[in-house]
Design an enzyme around this catalytic site. Sequence first.
Site, PDB file in Angstrom:
ATOM      1  N   GLU A 173     -22.985  32.868  19.443  1.00  0.00           N
ATOM      2  CA  GLU A 173     -22.493  34.171  18.983  1.00  0.00           C
ATOM      3  C   GLU A 173     -23.542  34.957  18.193  1.00  0.00           C
ATOM      4  OE1 GLU A 173     -18.722  33.722  16.978  1.00  0.00           O
ATOM      5  OE2 GLU A 173     -17.699  33.210  18.839  1.00  0.00           O
ATOM      6  N   GLU A 292     -15.635  29.268  24.555  1.00  0.00           N
ATOM      7  CA  GLU A 292     -14.664  29.316  23.463  1.00  0.00           C
ATOM      8  C   GLU A 292     -13.503  30.187  23.921  1.00  0.00           C
ATOM      9  OE1 GLU A 292     -15.715  30.119  19.398  1.00  0.00           O
ATOM     10  OE2 GLU A 292     -17.722  29.257  19.628  1.00  0.00           O
TER      11      GLU A 292
END
Length: 494
Positions: A173, A292
């Site tokens: 991320e 995710e």
Amino acid sequence: MLNAKLHLEPTRVVAPVSRRTFGSFVEHMGRCVYGGIYEQAHPRADADGFRSDVLALVRELGVSLVRYPGGNFVSGYKWEDGVGPVADRPVRRDLAWHSLETNEVGVDEFMRWANKAGVEVMYALNLGTRGVQEALDVHEYLNQPDRTHLAELRRGNGSEKPYGISMFCLGNEMDGPWQTGHKTAYEYGRLAAETARALRSAQPGVELIACGSSSSSMPTFGAWEAEVLELAYDQVDYISAHAYYEPLDGDVGSFLASAVDMDHFIDSVVATADSVGARLKSKKRINISFDEWNVWYLSRHQASQASVTEWEVAPRVIEDSYDVTDAVVVGSLLISLLRHSDRVTAACLAQLVNVIAPIRSEPDGEAWRQTTFHPFALTSRLSRGEVLDVKIDSPVYETSRFGAVPIVDAVATHDDGALSVFAVNRHQSESVSFSFPATGTVAEAWVLSDDDPAATNTQADPDRVTPRELATSVSEGIVTVTLPPVSWSAIRLG
């Protein structure tokens, strides 16, 4: 009663079912590791300190792949802290989750756990506070057979053979301002490309995952993927996608249609990646690692974290208790992932134990299955062979987020004459008569629903919500079932 039909033809194939679709995620966060997979003092702990009851549930869940060790945690992680004698390992601050990391479990311990669980490991590299050299070092420790300094260090630490990890995440991320070492797309794309080139020099066939957007709601979504791939297209194999869902402002109708957003997310990333490939005149195709995804009551977590000041070891963090509606959404998201098996070839339900997880456990106590455990376990067990290109005739309902949405969504897989169909009824009050062509006799049929869609499983009542047998009828080559309101179903014909 409402009616919906599934049209399918075994010769119309999307792609093979990828076993990596049924991955999960273990991060050094909250009680996922300490008090989750590992609890040395627990009555059911094995010789390595791993809870055998949790291991049994992981195997039952049908997990094929586990992403490790993060997550936000990895962007400040020093892997060297977690090797060698445990008594000599330092305690470090984890800035991501405002906690203390004891490093009692490191790469060697986790790889032993993964071997016991029978799962492949997707290893995430720290490209937040570290870079190319750290990536090469941990790769050498994990995968070099012998003779080099770090290979011999691993052997000295008790792991004679290399671990043979084939998938590496190039950070986590990195588009997020919350990420330790957050970077612009250009900064990250350059670093990802440099790291990837170095890793391919060490292991030519390694599979590498570049960080995509951490959410489709990020202001840089699309532009991030385009710029990162412009810089790293030839060096990587996957671009990642992350998505979490919750019923915002009590909007259950839109929440039940969360897979519409996932479909759009995947289609958008595929279009962006293919556009970059076309501009680069490349014949290579970038796939998606949706590493995710889950239901996460993020707004609750953000409110609870506002007052956290103490540094604790393995604090209770986002231990969401999942109800029937949550499980139906998880089942519908699995339908979306399977439907996109031509491009989504790896995915990880985040996370595995305690932290927004299908498995819960308590110190010195029992481990149990959350409601979300069941659609994942059944889909993993029954999805075999090839994903079929199906068409659905369904009535629609209006949502505030997505407009008109089909009440019924479904996907099917086909393997050596056996057919599995997975279907969700999103309507909150009406049952649906659902039919599709039969290609054999019904071997098993399950439905997850409840008169109370807010029902949950707890330590005191771990089997309050479980799949029950779904009545089926077969007539003139057509299977018909009744899908209750807010339900997820699986039917296997063979």
